[in-house]
Motif scaffolding. Sequence first.
Motif, PDB file in Angstrom:
ATOM      1  N   PRO A 147      46.231  44.739  39.738  1.00  0.00           N
ATOM      2  CA  PRO A 147      44.919  44.175  39.396  1.00  0.00           C
ATOM      3  C   PRO A 147      43.985  44.198  40.609  1.00  0.00           C
ATOM      4  O   PRO A 147      44.442  44.106  41.746  1.00  0.00           O
ATOM      5  N   LEU A 148      42.676  44.332  40.355  1.00  0.00           N
ATOM      6  CA  LEU A 148      41.691  44.262  41.435  1.00  0.00           C
ATOM      7  C   LEU A 148      41.673  42.840  41.979  1.00  0.00           C
ATOM      8  O   LEU A 148      41.585  41.885  41.208  1.00  0.00           O
ATOM      9  N   GLY A 149      41.742  42.714  43.289  1.00  0.00           N
ATOM     10  CA  GLY A 149      41.647  41.389  43.886  1.00  0.00           C
ATOM     11  C   GLY A 149      40.181  40.965  44.011  1.00  0.00           C
ATOM     12  O   GLY A 149      39.262  41.739  43.718  1.00  0.00           O
ATOM     13  N   THR A 208      33.617  44.137  46.816  1.00  0.00           N
ATOM     14  CA  THR A 208      33.233  45.379  47.490  1.00  0.00           C
ATOM     15  C   THR A 208      32.636  46.373  46.505  1.00  0.00           C
ATOM     16  O   THR A 208      31.597  46.995  46.776  1.00  0.00           O
ATOM     17  N   GLU A 209      33.303  46.522  45.347  1.00  0.00           N
ATOM     18  CA  GLU A 209      32.797  47.462  44.339  1.00  0.00           C
ATOM     19  C   GLU A 209      31.403  47.052  43.862  1.00  0.00           C
ATOM     20  O   GLU A 209      30.515  47.891  43.709  1.00  0.00           O
ATOM     21  N   ALA A 210      31.213  45.759  43.642  1.00  0.00           N
ATOM     22  CA  ALA A 210      29.922  45.281  43.151  1.00  0.00           C
ATOM     23  C   ALA A 210      28.835  45.498  44.199  1.00  0.00           C
ATOM     24  O   ALA A 210      27.720  45.951  43.885  1.00  0.00           O
ATOM     25  N   LEU A 211      29.158  45.207  45.456  1.00  0.00           N
ATOM     26  CA  LEU A 211      28.187  45.368  46.535  1.00  0.00           C
ATOM     27  C   LEU A 211      27.815  46.842  46.708  1.00  0.00           C
ATOM     28  O   LEU A 211      26.635  47.196  46.840  1.00  0.00           O
ATOM     29  N   LEU A 243      24.089  48.477  46.342  1.00  0.00           N
ATOM     30  CA  LEU A 243      23.456  49.188  47.460  1.00  0.00           C
ATOM     31  C   LEU A 243      23.071  50.611  47.036  1.00  0.00           C
ATOM     32  O   LEU A 243      22.018  51.123  47.423  1.00  0.00           O
ATOM     33  N   ARG A 244      23.922  51.231  46.220  1.00  0.00           N
ATOM     34  CA  ARG A 244      23.603  52.574  45.706  1.00  0.00           C
ATOM     35  C   ARG A 244      22.430  52.511  44.739  1.00  0.00           C
ATOM     36  O   ARG A 244      21.474  53.267  44.842  1.00  0.00           O
TER      37      ARG A 244
END
Lengths: 208, 95
Positions: free
Chosen positions: A19-21, A27-30, A34-35
């Motif tokens: 599972p994603l911690g 990090t993925e959301a940030l 930013l992209r």
Amino acid sequence: MSHPHDDPHPHQPDIEDAPLGYHETLTEALLALLRDKGVFSADELRRTLEEIDSRSPADGARLVARSWIDPAFRERLLHDVNAAARELGIDAGGIPIRAVADTEQVHNVIVCTLCSCYPRLLLGAAPDWYKSRAYRSRVVREPRAVLREFGLELPDEVQVVVHDATAELRYLVLPCRPAGTEGWDEPALAALVTRDCMIGTAMPIVPG
Amino acid sequence: MSPRFRPGDAVRVRAWDPPGHVRTPFYTRGRRGVVLAVAAVHPNPEELAYGRSGLPAQPVYRVAFSQAELWGEAAERTSDRTVADLQERWLEPAP
């Protein structure tokens, strides 16, 4: 030879199987934000990661080898690693790096007990053990026992100095030039200087 | 801010336990060491961590401790040393 299908190979989990911690999700959301906001592009991010991954201990080893054959360069390296690296066309980054020189009497080893500060631009990405709690907590407490586990047995008369990079500096160990290398050229010397030699968990060894 | 301590000065790390982001390792707190050099003058990272300015910039010192001072009877080799980089506000004179 075929094998029965009721005896499957052991299953090695794929990367997505855990599972994603919390921090991975953050990090993925940030990154997505930013992209999407155009702070940087996916291509720029990939190129930056490639640049980080392209660094290796070879750059640090060149500095050490040059310091062994050029005493004036050694002085400049001890004064300012980042500037000395620029002389050789190596970008050591904007964070000041300090070289700590071994002598016959003193053996240096580096750690960051608070996190994992490391001269990444000269040595590449830090090994996992350098970031482990075991190394970070033990090397300040019992450096000789830790070094012994790396295969480095130091004589009693040699003083061990542990450098804990707790602030705005990074450290690089400048090991002693090994005996039996008189007359060697810089690339041959650099080949003796491994990553661990510049962390202080090993010493350069002349193949015998 | 000009540095308060010079190389060779004996200092003691404050035995202090403030909340939040702290850059002084626990094992050095309350311990006596010797200043080797001024390592840098830098905005306080313990403030920068919260988006504040960290100003005025603080001297950061390389402070050497004997293993005997850090670990007492449990020291592996009393004459070995550990050097840590510590901010001025964490240090007191220890004459």
